[in-house]
Design a protein around this motif. Structure first.
Motif, short mmCIF file in Angstrom:
data_model
loop_
_atom_site.label_atom_id
_atom_site.label_comp_id
_atom_site.label_asym_id
_atom_site.label_seq_id
_atom_site.Cartn_x
_atom_site.Cartn_y
_atom_site.Cartn_z
N THR A 84 0.85 -1.19 0.00
CA THR A 84 0.00 0.00 0.00
C THR A 84 0.88 1.24 0.00
N TRP A 85 0.48 2.20 -0.82
CA TRP A 85 1.23 3.45 -0.99
C TRP A 85 0.30 4.62 -0.68
N ILE A 86 0.89 5.74 -0.30
CA ILE A 86 0.11 6.96 -0.10
C ILE A 86 0.66 8.05 -1.01
N GLY A 87 -0.26 8.77 -1.62
CA GLY A 87 0.11 9.86 -2.50
C GLY A 87 -0.86 11.02 -2.32
N LEU A 88 -1.05 11.77 -3.39
CA LEU A 88 -1.82 13.01 -3.34
C LEU A 88 -2.67 13.11 -4.59
N ALA A 89 -3.92 13.54 -4.43
CA ALA A 89 -4.81 13.70 -5.58
C ALA A 89 -5.86 14.76 -5.27
N SER A 90 -6.57 15.14 -6.32
CA SER A 90 -7.67 16.09 -6.19
C SER A 90 -8.97 15.43 -6.61
N ASP A 91 -9.95 15.47 -5.73
CA ASP A 91 -11.30 15.00 -6.08
C ASP A 91 -12.03 16.14 -6.77
N HIS A 92 -11.69 16.36 -8.04
CA HIS A 92 -12.35 17.45 -8.77
C HIS A 92 -13.79 17.03 -9.04
N THR A 93 -14.73 17.92 -8.72
CA THR A 93 -16.15 17.56 -8.68
C THR A 93 -17.00 18.64 -9.34
N ASP A 94 -18.05 18.23 -10.01
CA ASP A 94 -19.01 19.15 -10.62
C ASP A 94 -20.02 19.57 -9.55
N ASP B 9 0.10 13.37 11.61
CA ASP B 9 0.94 14.57 11.51
C ASP B 9 1.08 15.08 10.08
N LEU B 10 0.75 14.24 9.09
CA LEU B 10 0.84 14.69 7.71
C LEU B 10 -0.13 15.85 7.47
N VAL B 11 0.27 16.78 6.62
CA VAL B 11 -0.51 18.00 6.39
C VAL B 11 -0.91 18.09 4.93
N LEU B 12 -2.19 18.32 4.69
CA LEU B 12 -2.71 18.60 3.35
C LEU B 12 -2.80 20.11 3.16
N ARG B 13 -2.50 20.55 1.94
CA ARG B 13 -2.54 21.99 1.67
C ARG B 13 -2.93 22.22 0.22
N CYS B 14 -3.79 23.18 -0.02
CA CYS B 14 -4.22 23.53 -1.37
C CYS B 14 -4.29 25.05 -1.50
N MET C 177 -1.24 21.88 -4.91
CA MET C 177 -1.55 21.03 -3.77
C MET C 177 -0.30 20.35 -3.26
N GLU C 178 -0.30 20.03 -1.96
CA GLU C 178 0.83 19.30 -1.41
C GLU C 178 0.42 18.47 -0.20
N LEU C 179 1.18 17.40 -0.01
CA LEU C 179 1.08 16.56 1.19
C LEU C 179 2.44 16.66 1.87
N GLU C 180 2.45 17.23 3.05
CA GLU C 180 3.71 17.46 3.76
C GLU C 180 3.88 16.45 4.89
N ASP C 181 5.08 15.91 4.98
CA ASP C 181 5.47 15.03 6.08
C ASP C 181 6.47 15.81 6.95
N PRO C 182 6.00 16.47 8.02
CA PRO C 182 6.91 17.28 8.83
C PRO C 182 7.89 16.46 9.66
N VAL C 183 7.58 15.19 9.88
CA VAL C 183 8.46 14.33 10.67
C VAL C 183 9.69 13.93 9.87
N LEU C 184 9.48 13.52 8.62
CA LEU C 184 10.59 13.12 7.76
C LEU C 184 11.03 14.23 6.80
N LYS D 70 7.89 16.41 1.05
CA LYS D 70 6.59 16.79 0.53
C LYS D 70 6.33 16.08 -0.80
N ILE D 71 5.06 15.84 -1.05
CA ILE D 71 4.59 15.49 -2.39
C ILE D 71 3.80 16.69 -2.89
N ALA D 72 4.12 17.16 -4.07
CA ALA D 72 3.46 18.36 -4.59
C ALA D 72 2.91 18.10 -5.99
N MET D 73 1.87 18.82 -6.34
CA MET D 73 1.30 18.75 -7.69
C MET D 73 0.62 20.07 -8.01
#
Length: 217
Positions: free
Chosen positions: A87-97, A132-137, A193-200, A203-206
């Motif tokens: 299992t992996w973790i990443g970042l995405a956007s639930d773009h919605t109408d 502790d992971l942080v989501l940001r948009c 958008m980004e997913l930040e790991d402040p412990v390690l 960041k994953i950014a898009m």
């Protein structure tokens, strides 16, 4: 789909795509949001959380998507992927109408592509500090970048709970819910958008752009 993890390429086959909704950890806040949306004509969910199934090919790593009309918006979300028992973790956007959402949330989820970052981390590498992971948009408004969403994963139900409740399995991906919009939900043409790991300290950014297409009748 091709991802990078620790500078190594990873090929993950995605056959099933889940979109988890109503995943806030604060039940009172979720109930309040349901009532807010109900007042706007959005039907309450049949259960909380709720797992929408959408076409697997909606998940995309393209940096530009086309949508129908001006009434859509993105949501920053953690993305879970499972392939070969890993299992992996990443970042995405639930773009919605949002216009279609008042008629059917399920249809609104199916109507837009879901942009995803091209980097992932092994879930085991963050399992001991997931909250502790942080989501940001941020969105671009009148030429200025504005913070639109921000908060830790502790605001979302534990990912292990979502995995067990959804039927999430091999060759699957799941968007896991989002945070409240600062200043209210609204459309934008450009997202960061980004997913930040402040412990390690990583960041994953898009970033992606949106092109509205005319609604022809």
């Amino acid at each position: 789909m091709k991802f990078m993890s620790s500078d190594q390429p990873v090929d993950l086959e995605i056959e099933h795509l889940f979109v988890a909704g109503w995943t806030g950890r604060d039940k009172a806040a979720v109930d309040h949001h349901i009532e807010e949306l109900k007042a706007l004509g959005v039907a309450p969910p049949s259960q909380v959380p709720l797992f929408y199934r959408v076409s697997g090919n909606l998940l995309t790593q393209e940096t530009s998507i086309e949508v129908l009309g001006e009434g859509t918006s993105g949501e920053v979300e953690p993305l879970l992927l499972r392939c070969g028992g890993e299992t992996w973790i990443g970042l995405a956007s639930d773009h919605t109408d949002r216009d279609l959402e008042t008629h059917s949330v399920a249809y609104s989820k199916q109507s837009c592509a879901k942009p995803a970052a091209d980097e992932v981390w092994k879930l085991d590498s963050v399992a001991d500090h997931l909250d502790d992971l942080v989501l940001r948009c941020s969105i671009e408004e009148e030429g200025t970048w504005t913070l639109y969403q921000e908060g830790p994963l502790s605001n979302i139900r534990p990912l292990a709970d979502l995995i067990s409740a959804s039927g999430f399995g091999d060759n699957a991906a799941m968007l896991c819910g989002t945070l409240g919009a600062i200043g209210g939900v609204r459309p934008a043409r450009n997202y960061r958008m980004e997913l930040e790991d402040p412990v390690l300290a990583r960041k994953i950014a898009m970033a992606y752009s949106v092109t509205p297409l005319p609604i022809v009748s």
